[in-house]
Motif scaffolding. Structure first.
Motif, PDB file in Angstrom:
ATOM      1  N   GLU A   1       0.807  -1.230   0.000  1.00 30.91           N
ATOM      2  CA  GLU A   1       0.000   0.000   0.000  1.00 30.91           C
ATOM      3  C   GLU A   1       0.840   1.280   0.000  1.00 30.91           C
ATOM      4  OE1 GLU A   1      -0.831  -2.800   1.495  1.00 30.91           O
ATOM      5  OE2 GLU A   1      -2.773  -3.187   0.546  1.00 30.91           O
ATOM      6  N   ALA A   2       1.995   1.254   0.669  1.00 29.66           N
ATOM      7  CA  ALA A   2       2.820   2.467   0.757  1.00 29.66           C
ATOM      8  C   ALA A   2       3.412   2.869  -0.593  1.00 29.66           C
ATOM      9  CB  ALA A   2       3.950   2.252   1.772  1.00 29.66           C
ATOM     10  N   TYR A   3       3.321   1.978  -1.586  1.00 28.12           N
ATOM     11  CA  TYR A   3       4.000   2.234  -2.868  1.00 28.12           C
ATOM     12  C   TYR A   3       3.043   2.552  -4.009  1.00 28.12           C
ATOM     13  CZ  TYR A   3       7.647   0.716   0.109  1.00 28.12           C
ATOM     14  OH  TYR A   3       8.485   0.649   1.180  1.00 28.12           O
TER      15      TYR A   3
END
Ligand code: DX5
Ligand code: ZN
Length: 218
Positions: free
Chosen positions: A121-123
């Protein structure tokens, strides 16, 4: 979605790399080359000089998977050498946008790789900067390890993320991919399959590639 197979030479005979590459020419889509540095992973394989020699010795496009510290310093060299695809680990890069843009400017496809315990999700914001996401389905460092089923929910979430974004980004799985596990990877949404042991551990690597492809082309 075209399904692609990328045999990993990590499981090949390192004393005969050119011959090993030729065994899958015309059958596989890519040749996956695992670059390891004893720092990002507890194994050491090969670097740019060997990749350059391989590029001169085979017509199959090279898919470089960099399991190294400081890819921001080294990755562009593999792209400049002529690798068709260069993948850096998100856990190792400090400047992913700059490095991915340098890889792309040098003419290679841009990849990011995530270890089994790293969430995708962070990417999401990197989607416009990449051509491929590699999800490790073993802890990186060695061939022949057991496939980690716990990564499958992330493969599904990544597929949904890519489809929602609507760009053209490939989804590669790497580690423990075999005739037994490839179908569940494809069902979860992967479209590029790295296979080391399943191809080069076989007496007939070309036939092993055909068998893997047959399992996901139904
Ligand atoms: C592992 C490497 C893989 C490895 C896969 O760290 O990134 O590419 O060669 O080998 P198998 O398919 O044997 O798990
Ligand atoms: Zn790999």
């Amino acid at each position: 979605m075209a399904m692609q197979i990328s045999p990993s030479i990590l499981s090949a005979d390192f004393a005969r790399l050119a011959d090993e590459a030729k065994k899958v020419e015309g059958v596989a889509d890519w040749l996956h080359v695992d670059v390891m540095d004893y720092h990002f992973v507890p194994n050491l394989t090969l670097g740019l000089p060997v990749v350059q020699a391989l590029l001169a010795a085979t017509s199959i496009p090279i898919d470089c998977h960099l399991m190294i510290q400081d890819p921001d310093r080294w990755a562009v060299g593999y792209a400049e050498a002529g690798a068709g695809s260069v993948t850096i680990h998100v856990e190792a890069t400090k400047a992913p946008v700059r490095t991915l843009r340098a890889i792309g400017a040098a003419g290679a496809r841009r990849g990011i790789a995530l270890n089994p315990g790293t969430a995708i999700e962070a990417y999401e914001d990197l989607l416009p900067e990449i051509d491929m996401i590699l999800l490790m389905t073993v802890e990186p460092g060695f061939g022949g390890q057991k496939f980690l089923d716990m990564v499958m929910p992330k493969v599904r979430r990544t597929r949904a993320m890519i489809d929602k974004w609507d760009g053209e980004v490939w989804l590669q799985v790497d580690g423990g991919v075999s005739a037994e596990t490839i179908e569940r990877c494809a069902e979860a949404g992967a479209d590029v399959f790295v296979a080391g042991n399943a191809v080069y551990g076989s007496a007939d690597p070309a036939q092993a590639v055909r068998n893997l492809r047959a399992r996901i082309s139904r």
